[in-house]
Every structure is written in structure tokens, then in C-alpha cells.
Design a protein around this motif. Structure first.
Motif, short mmCIF file in Angstrom:
data_model
loop_
_atom_site.label_atom_id
_atom_site.label_comp_id
_atom_site.label_asym_id
_atom_site.label_seq_id
_atom_site.Cartn_x
_atom_site.Cartn_y
_atom_site.Cartn_z
N CYS A 1 8.88 5.69 -11.23
CA CYS A 1 7.84 6.02 -12.22
C CYS A 1 7.97 7.49 -12.64
O CYS A 1 7.77 7.83 -13.81
N TYR A 2 8.32 8.35 -11.68
CA TYR A 2 8.43 9.78 -11.95
C TYR A 2 9.51 10.08 -13.00
O TYR A 2 9.39 11.03 -13.76
N MET A 3 10.52 9.25 -13.04
CA MET A 3 11.63 9.44 -13.98
C MET A 3 11.13 9.64 -15.40
O MET A 3 11.65 10.48 -16.14
N CYS A 4 10.12 8.91 -15.80
CA CYS A 4 9.56 9.03 -17.16
C CYS A 4 8.26 9.81 -17.17
O CYS A 4 8.02 10.61 -18.08
N GLN B 1 3.52 9.71 -8.15
CA GLN B 1 4.48 9.91 -9.24
C GLN B 1 3.79 9.98 -10.60
O GLN B 1 4.32 10.56 -11.53
N LEU B 2 2.59 9.36 -10.69
CA LEU B 2 1.85 9.34 -11.95
C LEU B 2 0.72 10.36 -11.97
O LEU B 2 0.10 10.57 -13.02
N GLY B 3 0.42 11.00 -10.84
CA GLY B 3 -0.66 11.97 -10.78
C GLY B 3 -2.03 11.33 -10.95
O GLY B 3 -2.92 11.91 -11.58
N ILE B 4 -2.22 10.13 -10.39
CA ILE B 4 -3.48 9.39 -10.54
C ILE B 4 -3.99 8.95 -9.17
O ILE B 4 -3.32 9.16 -8.16
N ASN B 5 -5.17 8.33 -9.16
CA ASN B 5 -5.65 7.72 -7.93
C ASN B 5 -5.74 6.21 -8.14
O ASN B 5 -5.50 5.72 -9.26
N CYS B 6 -6.07 5.49 -7.12
CA CYS B 6 -6.04 4.02 -7.14
C CYS B 6 -6.92 3.41 -8.23
O CYS B 6 -6.55 2.42 -8.86
N ARG C 1 0.83 -1.21 0.00
CA ARG C 1 0.00 0.00 0.00
C ARG C 1 0.87 1.25 0.00
O ARG C 1 0.57 2.22 -0.71
N GLU C 2 1.93 1.26 0.78
CA GLU C 2 2.84 2.41 0.80
C GLU C 2 3.46 2.63 -0.58
O GLU C 2 3.55 3.76 -1.05
N SER C 3 3.87 1.54 -1.23
CA SER C 3 4.43 1.64 -2.58
C SER C 3 3.41 2.19 -3.56
O SER C 3 3.74 3.02 -4.40
N MET C 4 2.18 1.73 -3.45
CA MET C 4 1.12 2.17 -4.36
C MET C 4 0.84 3.67 -4.19
O MET C 4 0.59 4.37 -5.17
N VAL C 5 0.89 4.17 -2.96
CA VAL C 5 0.68 5.60 -2.72
C VAL C 5 1.78 6.40 -3.42
O VAL C 5 1.52 7.38 -4.09
N VAL C 6 3.02 5.96 -3.28
CA VAL C 6 4.14 6.64 -3.93
C VAL C 6 3.96 6.61 -5.45
O VAL C 6 4.10 7.64 -6.12
N ILE C 7 3.64 5.46 -5.99
CA ILE C 7 3.46 5.32 -7.44
C ILE C 7 2.33 6.21 -7.93
O ILE C 7 2.49 6.93 -8.94
#
Length: 80
Positions: A71-74, A21-26, A12-18
Motif C-alpha cells: 500500500c505504501y508504494m502508492c 502504510q496509509l496513515g489511518i486507523n481501523c 489483524r497483523e496485516s491490517m495493522v501494517v496496512i
């Protein structure tokens, strides 16, 4: 003493970060009625991109001697 986090808590922590980084929600990738479902195309694409990112980390882009692959890198905060 520090609490040991479960695998689900770490995920869940990883998903929040991702998602940040993508500017989206779950629910962009996940079906809210079954979060483990891979029926959405976005879920499948995200899973492949996570494998690519992990491959870059494993190949040395791990943040130790240079940038860490994320993910933010790209994506730069945008789903594109």
C-alpha cells in the motif's frame, strides 16, 4: 515451540501494517460495531486496492528480485 497463528491473528497483523502504510486507523474503513460490514465506501475501495496489490505481487512484484508491491508504494503514508 512457536505458536501457530490463527487466520484472524494473521489478518489483524496485516491490517495493522496496512493502516500504518496509509496513515489511518481501523475505523477509517471499518464500522466499529461490525468490523466485517462492507457498508462503508472506504472498505470497498480498500478491498479493491488490496486485490490490485495482490495482483502485482502475483505478477512478480513479490520482493524476491525487486520491490514488493505494498500500500505504501502508492500511498506513501497518506490516504489519497
Amino acid at each position: 515451540p512457536a505458536k501457530i497463528k490463527t487466520e484472524e491473528e494473521l489478518m489483524r497483523e496485516s491490517m495493522v501494517v496496512i493502516s500504518r502504510q496509509l496513515g489511518i486507523n481501523c475505523t477509517t474503513c471499518h464500522n466499529p460495531e461490525n468490523f466485517k460490514s462492507d457498508a462503508k465506501m472506504e472498505f470497498k475501495v480498500a478491498k479493491e486496492h488490496m486485490k490490485i496489490t495482490q495482483g502485482l505481487i502475483d505478477a512478480g512484484m513479490d520482493g524476491r528480485r525487486g520491490p514488493k508491491a505494498t500500500c505504501y508504494m502508492c500511498h506513501r503514508g497518506q490516504l489519497k
